[in-house]
Motif scaffolding. Structure first.
Motif, PDB file in Angstrom:
ATOM      1  N   ALA A 137       0.830  -1.208   0.000  1.00 42.87           N
ATOM      2  CA  ALA A 137       0.000   0.000   0.000  1.00 42.87           C
ATOM      3  C   ALA A 137       0.864   1.258   0.000  1.00 42.87           C
ATOM      4  O   ALA A 137       0.577   2.222  -0.727  1.00 42.87           O
ATOM      5  CB  ALA A 137      -0.926  -0.005   1.207  1.00 42.87           C
ATOM      6  N   LEU A 138       1.911   1.259   0.796  1.00 43.37           N
ATOM      7  CA  LEU A 138       2.802   2.425   0.851  1.00 43.37           C
ATOM      8  C   LEU A 138       3.511   2.633  -0.474  1.00 43.37           C
ATOM      9  O   LEU A 138       3.779   3.769  -0.871  1.00 43.37           O
ATOM     10  CB  LEU A 138       3.830   2.252   1.974  1.00 43.37           C
ATOM     11  CG  LEU A 138       3.281   2.329   3.402  1.00 43.37           C
ATOM     12  CD1 LEU A 138       4.373   1.994   4.408  1.00 43.37           C
ATOM     13  CD2 LEU A 138       2.703   3.715   3.698  1.00 43.37           C
ATOM     14  N   GLY A 139       3.803   1.543  -1.170  1.00 38.70           N
ATOM     15  CA  GLY A 139       4.416   1.659  -2.493  1.00 38.70           C
ATOM     16  C   GLY A 139       3.483   2.355  -3.472  1.00 38.70           C
ATOM     17  O   GLY A 139       3.915   3.225  -4.252  1.00 38.70           O
ATOM     18  N   ALA A 140       2.211   1.992  -3.443  1.00 38.07           N
ATOM     19  CA  ALA A 140       1.231   2.632  -4.317  1.00 38.07           C
ATOM     20  C   ALA A 140       1.064   4.103  -3.963  1.00 38.07           C
ATOM     21  O   ALA A 140       0.985   4.977  -4.848  1.00 38.07           O
ATOM     22  CB  ALA A 140      -0.111   1.901  -4.214  1.00 38.07           C
ATOM     23  N   LEU A 141       1.003   4.375  -2.674  1.00 39.17           N
ATOM     24  CA  LEU A 141       0.877   5.763  -2.218  1.00 39.17           C
ATOM     25  C   LEU A 141       2.112   6.566  -2.613  1.00 39.17           C
ATOM     26  O   LEU A 141       2.007   7.724  -3.050  1.00 39.17           O
ATOM     27  CB  LEU A 141       0.685   5.786  -0.699  1.00 39.17           C
ATOM     28  CG  LEU A 141       0.555   7.159  -0.029  1.00 39.17           C
ATOM     29  CD1 LEU A 141      -0.650   7.915  -0.578  1.00 39.17           C
ATOM     30  CD2 LEU A 141       0.438   6.996   1.495  1.00 39.17           C
TER      31      LEU A 141
END
Length: 263
Positions: A137-141
């Motif tokens: 999720a942090l990668g997408a963000l």
């Protein structure tokens, strides 16, 4: 009646509401002497939310529970504030990132933190899975924030407030600098937001944790190791038949980490 928020001031979900109130210039009174596990178990509180969960907002038209619903309500009280977007597409994108923060960021941080804090059973595999999903999720963000200062548009919206509050627990309890350095745009975004005047007013000084919150079992072991110890009894110099044998003074153990529930 005034709007009254039932929650502790350090509750991450209460922070959402208080931040929206600051940006929308809405007066909200935080209930005094709220005690998690006590105040939210009273008959009066359970009438407002039968599950006993916080926060709850008392309004002239009745109580509201669930923090995102409360935040949306407060945001709409000031129609002139662009915090909820200025077009239908902006509104949709704000809702999109609120859902993302709620379903991809928050549950994985909580799944990582709560077992370590002793609020649920610790399972190493479950923790590993939560961290993996959080990193995804942090990668997408991070990719989105590579070309965007804010989540939507060119200013702070409700999406940013909810995202930052959901990231907050991770930054102060779990995600060390070595962890977040993999997501430099998320780092920049988080520190830019929490250093805004309204965020500072509500959240105070935010500092990133230097270590992952220890397991409750580790805290218990450390506590036992730091219990006051007594030196072996030593025979005093024989000066007279009334010579005394005394115990040395115990040392003072360091205070253990004050763990607060952010439910």
């Amino acid at each position: 009646m005034a709007l009254v928020l039932h929650a502790g001031r350090t509750n991450k979900n209460a922070l959402k509401v208080l931040l929206v109130a600051e940006y929308c210039e809405v007066d909200i009174e935080l209930v005094k002497n709220f005690q998690m596990g006590v105040s939210n178990k009273t008959p009066e509180f359970l009438k407002m939310n039968p599950l006993g969960k916080v926060p709850v907002l008392e309004t002239p038209d009745g109580p509201i529970f669930e923090s995102n619903a409360i935040a949306r309500y407060v945001a709409r009280l000031n129609a002139d504030n662009p915090i909820y977007g200025t077009s239908l597409i902006e509104y949709a994108h704000i809702e999109q990132w609120i859902d993302f923060a709620t379903t991809e960021i928050d549950p994985n941080i909580c799944q990582w933190f709560y077992p370590r804090a002793g609020y649920s059973l610790y399972n190493p595999q479950a923790e590993e899975d939560a961290i993996k999903l959080l990193k995804r999720a942090l990668g997408a963000l991070n990719t989105h924030l590579e070309t965007n200062t804010y989540l939507v548009g060119h200013g702070i919206t409700l999406a940013d407030i909810i995202m930052i509050c959901n990231l907050y627990l991770g930054f102060i309890r779990l995600m060390t600098k070595s962890f977040t350095s993999e997501f430099p745009h998320v780092e920049r975004y988080f520190w830019t937001m929490v250093n805004q005047p309204n965020f500072c007013k509500v959240m105070g000084n935010v500092e990133q944790t230097e270590s992952v919150h220890p397991l409750q079992s580790q805290i218990s072991t450390q506590s036992k190791l730091k219990e006051p110890l007594k030196e072996p009894k030593k025979e005093a110099k024989k000066q007279s038949i009334n010579s005394m044998i005394e115990d040395s003074e115990p040392f003072n153990g360091e205070a253990l980490l004050d763990v607060k529930c952010f439910k």
